[in-house]
Design a protein around this motif. Structure first.
Motif, PDB file in Angstrom:
ATOM      1  N   PRO A 146       0.598  -1.199  -0.230  1.00 35.47           N
ATOM      2  CA  PRO A 146       0.164  -0.185   0.167  1.00 35.47           C
ATOM      3  C   PRO A 146       0.916   1.706  -0.267  1.00 35.47           C
ATOM      4  CG  PRO A 146      -0.355  -1.634   1.767  1.00 35.47           C
ATOM      5  CD  PRO A 146       0.959  -1.914   0.985  1.00 35.47           C
ATOM      6  N   ALA A 147       2.230   1.611   0.692  1.00 32.12           N
ATOM      7  CA  ALA A 147       2.961   2.795   0.793  1.00 32.12           C
ATOM      8  C   ALA A 147       3.663   2.862  -0.510  1.00 32.12           C
ATOM      9  CB  ALA A 147       3.586   2.663   2.111  1.00 32.12           C
ATOM     10  N   LYS A 148       3.922   1.640  -1.239  1.00 35.94           N
ATOM     11  CA  LYS A 148       4.683   1.663  -2.184  1.00 35.94           C
ATOM     12  C   LYS A 148       3.538   2.691  -3.661  1.00 35.94           C
ATOM     13  CE  LYS A 148       7.694  -2.435  -1.853  1.00 35.94           C
ATOM     14  NZ  LYS A 148       8.042  -3.321  -2.674  1.00 35.94           N
ATOM     15  N   ARG A 149       2.127   2.296  -3.602  1.00 34.86           N
ATOM     16  CA  ARG A 149       1.054   2.651  -4.296  1.00 34.86           C
ATOM     17  C   ARG A 149       0.470   4.003  -3.984  1.00 34.86           C
ATOM     18  NH1 ARG A 149      -1.130  -2.443  -3.683  1.00 34.86           N
ATOM     19  NH2 ARG A 149      -2.302  -1.927  -1.353  1.00 34.86           N
ATOM     20  N   ILE A 150       1.130   4.051  -2.758  1.00 38.23           N
ATOM     21  CA  ILE A 150       0.526   6.233  -2.524  1.00 38.23           C
ATOM     22  C   ILE A 150       2.136   7.019  -3.055  1.00 38.23           C
ATOM     23  CG2 ILE A 150       1.071   7.427  -0.592  1.00 38.23           C
ATOM     24  CD1 ILE A 150      -0.595   4.804   0.983  1.00 38.23           C
ATOM     25  N   PHE A 151       3.199   6.132  -3.131  1.00 36.46           N
ATOM     26  CA  PHE A 151       4.109   7.150  -3.205  1.00 36.46           C
ATOM     27  C   PHE A 151       4.293   7.045  -4.853  1.00 36.46           C
ATOM     28  CE2 PHE A 151       6.684   5.775   0.262  1.00 36.46           C
ATOM     29  CZ  PHE A 151       6.966   7.106   0.492  1.00 36.46           C
ATOM     30  N   HIS A 152       3.865   5.729  -5.776  1.00 40.31           N
ATOM     31  CA  HIS A 152       3.842   5.974  -6.939  1.00 40.31           C
ATOM     32  C   HIS A 152       2.544   7.555  -7.457  1.00 40.31           C
ATOM     33  CE1 HIS A 152       3.053   4.904 -11.225  1.00 40.31           C
ATOM     34  NE2 HIS A 152       4.605   4.484 -11.165  1.00 40.31           N
ATOM     35  N   THR A 153       1.200   6.788  -6.941  1.00 42.49           N
ATOM     36  CA  THR A 153      -0.021   8.002  -7.080  1.00 42.49           C
ATOM     37  C   THR A 153       0.744   9.190  -6.685  1.00 42.49           C
ATOM     38  OG1 THR A 153      -1.926   6.178  -6.874  1.00 42.49           O
ATOM     39  CG2 THR A 153      -2.551   8.199  -6.513  1.00 42.49           C
ATOM     40  N   GLY A 154       1.073   9.510  -5.860  1.00 46.75           N
ATOM     41  CA  GLY A 154       1.715  10.586  -5.448  1.00 46.75           C
ATOM     42  C   GLY A 154       2.817  11.554  -6.334  1.00 46.75           C
ATOM     43  N   ALA A 155       3.368  10.182  -7.151  1.00 49.51           N
ATOM     44  CA  ALA A 155       4.719  10.838  -8.669  1.00 49.51           C
ATOM     45  C   ALA A 155       3.355  11.547  -9.436  1.00 49.51           C
ATOM     46  CB  ALA A 155       5.780   9.535  -8.352  1.00 49.51           C
ATOM     47  N   THR A 156       3.125  10.355 -10.017  1.00 51.15           N
ATOM     48  CA  THR A 156       1.771  10.400 -11.146  1.00 51.15           C
ATOM     49  C   THR A 156       1.189  11.900 -11.332  1.00 51.15           C
ATOM     50  OG1 THR A 156       0.896   7.959 -11.168  1.00 51.15           O
ATOM     51  CG2 THR A 156      -0.282  10.124 -12.099  1.00 51.15           C
ATOM     52  N   LEU A 157       0.650  12.499  -9.323  1.00 52.34           N
ATOM     53  CA  LEU A 157       0.148  13.768  -9.107  1.00 52.34           C
ATOM     54  C   LEU A 157       1.432  14.812  -9.206  1.00 52.34           C
ATOM     55  CD1 LEU A 157      -2.520  12.713  -5.677  1.00 52.34           C
ATOM     56  CD2 LEU A 157      -2.686  13.399  -8.778  1.00 52.34           C
ATOM     57  N   SER A 158       2.812  14.479  -9.041  1.00 53.39           N
ATOM     58  CA  SER A 158       3.191  15.386  -8.930  1.00 53.39           C
ATOM     59  C   SER A 158       3.996  15.754 -10.514  1.00 53.39           C
ATOM     60  CB  SER A 158       4.410  15.037  -8.163  1.00 53.39           C
ATOM     61  OG  SER A 158       4.871  14.996  -6.483  1.00 53.39           O
ATOM     62  N   ALA A 159       3.796  14.890 -10.844  1.00 50.77           N
ATOM     63  CA  ALA A 159       4.271  15.057 -12.677  1.00 50.77           C
ATOM     64  C   ALA A 159       3.536  16.191 -13.320  1.00 50.77           C
ATOM     65  CB  ALA A 159       4.413  13.661 -13.677  1.00 50.77           C
ATOM     66  N   LYS A 160       1.744  15.869 -13.132  1.00 49.87           N
ATOM     67  CA  LYS A 160       0.423  16.939 -13.391  1.00 49.87           C
ATOM     68  C   LYS A 160       0.588  18.031 -12.816  1.00 49.87           C
ATOM     69  CE  LYS A 160      -4.358  16.632 -13.622  1.00 49.87           C
ATOM     70  NZ  LYS A 160      -6.007  15.264 -13.071  1.00 49.87           N
ATOM     71  N   PHE A 161       0.759  17.950 -11.384  1.00 48.61           N
ATOM     72  CA  PHE A 161       0.438  19.633 -10.907  1.00 48.61           C
ATOM     73  C   PHE A 161       1.647  20.466 -10.352  1.00 48.61           C
ATOM     74  CE2 PHE A 161      -3.734  16.805  -9.972  1.00 48.61           C
ATOM     75  CZ  PHE A 161      -3.761  18.310 -10.062  1.00 48.61           C
ATOM     76  N   ALA A 162       3.065  19.837 -10.127  1.00 46.86           N
ATOM     77  CA  ALA A 162       4.403  20.787 -10.020  1.00 46.86           C
ATOM     78  C   ALA A 162       4.694  21.766 -11.858  1.00 46.86           C
ATOM     79  CB  ALA A 162       5.089  19.727  -9.784  1.00 46.86           C
ATOM     80  N   ASP A 163       5.009  22.780 -11.458  1.00 45.92           N
ATOM     81  CA  ASP A 163       5.827  23.066 -12.667  1.00 45.92           C
ATOM     82  C   ASP A 163       6.907  22.600 -12.696  1.00 45.92           C
ATOM     83  OD1 ASP A 163       3.430  25.865 -12.827  1.00 45.92           O
ATOM     84  OD2 ASP A 163       3.561  25.715 -10.578  1.00 45.92           O
ATOM     85  N   THR A 164       7.624  22.750 -11.897  1.00 46.70           N
ATOM     86  CA  THR A 164       9.379  22.196 -12.882  1.00 46.70           C
ATOM     87  C   THR A 164       9.438  20.898 -11.940  1.00 46.70           C
ATOM     88  OG1 THR A 164       9.405  24.658 -12.743  1.00 46.70           O
ATOM     89  CG2 THR A 164      11.938  23.204 -12.507  1.00 46.70           C
ATOM     90  N   LEU A 165      10.150  20.300 -12.395  1.00 46.61           N
ATOM     91  CA  LEU A 165      10.279  19.082 -11.655  1.00 46.61           C
ATOM     92  C   LEU A 165      12.037  18.765 -11.368  1.00 46.61           C
ATOM     93  CD1 LEU A 165       8.146  16.186 -13.087  1.00 46.61           C
ATOM     94  CD2 LEU A 165       8.323  17.134 -10.604  1.00 46.61           C
ATOM     95  N   VAL A 166      12.588  18.855 -10.171  1.00 45.10           N
ATOM     96  CA  VAL A 166      14.325  18.441 -10.060  1.00 45.10           C
ATOM     97  C   VAL A 166      14.839  16.907  -9.933  1.00 45.10           C
ATOM     98  CG1 VAL A 166      16.176  18.885  -8.783  1.00 45.10           C
ATOM     99  CG2 VAL A 166      13.984  20.792  -9.450  1.00 45.10           C
ATOM    100  N   ALA A 167      15.877  16.905 -10.930  1.00 48.18           N
ATOM    101  CA  ALA A 167      15.856  14.984 -10.412  1.00 48.18           C
ATOM    102  C   ALA A 167      17.459  15.228 -10.190  1.00 48.18           C
ATOM    103  CB  ALA A 167      15.621  14.446 -11.836  1.00 48.18           C
ATOM    104  N   ASP A 168      17.692  15.023  -9.134  1.00 44.39           N
ATOM    105  CA  ASP A 168      19.313  14.653  -8.603  1.00 44.39           C
ATOM    106  C   ASP A 168      20.253  14.178  -9.760  1.00 44.39           C
ATOM    107  OD1 ASP A 168      19.399  11.554  -7.705  1.00 44.39           O
ATOM    108  OD2 ASP A 168      18.852  13.109  -5.976  1.00 44.39           O
ATOM    109  N   SER A 169      19.650  12.921 -10.200  1.00 49.56           N
ATOM    110  CA  SER A 169      20.621  12.102 -11.059  1.00 49.56           C
ATOM    111  C   SER A 169      19.714  12.119 -12.951  1.00 49.56           C
ATOM    112  CB  SER A 169      20.352  11.066 -10.538  1.00 49.56           C
ATOM    113  OG  SER A 169      20.303  10.191 -11.302  1.00 49.56           O
TER     114      SER A 169
END
Length: 389
Positions: free
Chosen positions: A148-171
């Motif tokens: 369940p925690a993994k699903r929460i994180f993956h859904t959070g990533a999907t929402l981040s991709a949808k709503f964040a103006d800028t995404l920063v990746a350290d790699s």
């Protein structure tokens, strides 16, 4: 001294940005400032003062009891919100309360750490607050999380991709993953390292009775994806007289912690130091290590590896695309099994030329790619660009 630490309930300072012409940034998603817990906290310890010195008002959202009792720089304000302090609920609950308060205050831009906070971006967007979000690693692939925690994180990533103006990746590799799986481009900004003014050899002599170059070092939380069980198995294959220092831990009763405790009981030359918040001593351990093992396997640019490089630690890493990206050709890459790890560690520990060459190589790599000055400047530019839009 800057803004004092305070609880937000009843805080009258809601419209504080009206009193200054300086842009205001809210930093959300860490344990707070100053904190010595992990990579995000290390970044914020450097970034918050830097931004304040370069014309920002900085609000860092904090969790009660998890920040160090240190002087707060002028221009930086600690803002404490409430949440549920548990493994399963802390990130989401503190993320919600911090984002809700930031939405109320309406800073010029929000810097969010961790995709789990993607759930709360709509409340910031509804207030017209630009969002820069550091995606971190691939949390949904970490073995420590339940399904369940993994699903929460993956859904959070999907929402981040949808709503964040800028995404920063350290790699760079993490950026490729986000482009492929979420259809979003990312700004590449790695972590930085601090080059010590001195190796401080006296610290390891006085505190641990160790000579420079004489010991194996590992620095990691005791979780499966950090290869610590395999490292402890590798130590058992070495000469019992080999000096080994381990920084990190897990809660009592954790299987890897139990394995570490048994190893230390059997071998007096194995020293378990637990978690360290003394950067000077930790840097001295890296600077004077005969060889450093880095077993992190999930995530992008790891802050501990970058700092080890800045300290010139001859390094053996678990062979992953992320570790190869950071080290280039300047380390030894081992499969995640005891025999491979032990053979690499022993070979370097007992070869003065190899230790010297690796130390010089990783130091040069650090200077070329992972200086804090460059990292912080890039964050400043990204935040200013987002705030203008």
């Amino acid at each position: 001294m800057g803004g004092a630490a305070r609880d937000l309930s009843g805080d009258p300072d809601v419209n504080s940005r009206a009193t200054t012409d300086l842009p205001r940034v809210a930093i959300i998603g860490t344990r707070g400032f100053p904190s010595y817990y992990g990579g995000f906290e290390t970044l914020v310890r450097h970034l918050a003062p830097y931004l304040a010195e370069h014309g920002w008002e900085v609000d860092v959202y904090c969790r009660p009891g998890l920040v160090a009792d240190e002087k707060i720089p002028t221009g930086v304000t600690q803002r404490f919100t409430r949440g549920v302090d548990s493994k399963s609920a802390s990130t989401l609950s503190f993320g919600f309360s911090a984002c809700a308060d930031a939405a109320r205050r309406k800073p010029d831009v929000a810097l969010i750490m961790n995709v789990a906070n993607g759930y709360f971006l709509p409340m910031l967007k509804a207030r017209g607050i630009p969002v820069v979000l550091n995606v971190d690693g691939l949390e949904w692939e970490r073995e420590k999380w339940s399904a369940p925690a993994k699903r929460i994180f993956h859904t959070g990533a999907t929402l981040s991709a949808k709503f964040a103006d800028t995404l920063v990746a350290d790699s760079v590799e993490i950026g490729k993953y986000w482009k492929q799986h979420f259809g979003r481009d990312t700004e590449f900004i790695p972590y930085g390292g601090t080059t010590p003014d001195s190796p401080n050899s006296h610290l390891v002599r006085e505190r641990l009775g160790l000579e420079p170059g004489s010991y194996v070092l590992a620095v990691a939380r005791f979780v499966p994806e950090n290869t610590m069980q395999e490292f402890f198995d590798a130590v058992r294959l070495m000469d019992p007289e080999t000096r080994v220092v381990v920084v990190g831990s897990a809660p009592p009763g954790d299987p890897i912690q139990d394995s570490a405790d048994r190893l230390a009981a059997e071998r007096p030359n194995v020293q378990l130091l637990g978690h360290l918040s003394d950067d000077e001593f930790l840097h001295a351990l890296w600077s004077n290590a005969g060889v450093y093992f880095h077993g992190h396997s999930v995530g992008g640019t790891n802050p501990a590896l970058v700092q080890a490089m800045a300290c010139g630690a001859p390094t053996v890493v678990r062979d992953t695309i992320f570790n190869r990206e950071v080290l280039g050709d300047h380390g030894r890459f081992a499969a995640p099994d005891a025999n491979a790890i032990s053979s690499h560690l022993i070979a370097i520990l007992h070869s003065d030329p190899d230790r010297t060459d690796l130390s010089l190589d990783v130091s040069a790599r650090s200077d070329e790619c992972y200086l804090w000055k460059s990292v912080l400047c890039r964050y400043g530019k990204v935040l200013r660009c987002a705030a203008r839009h």
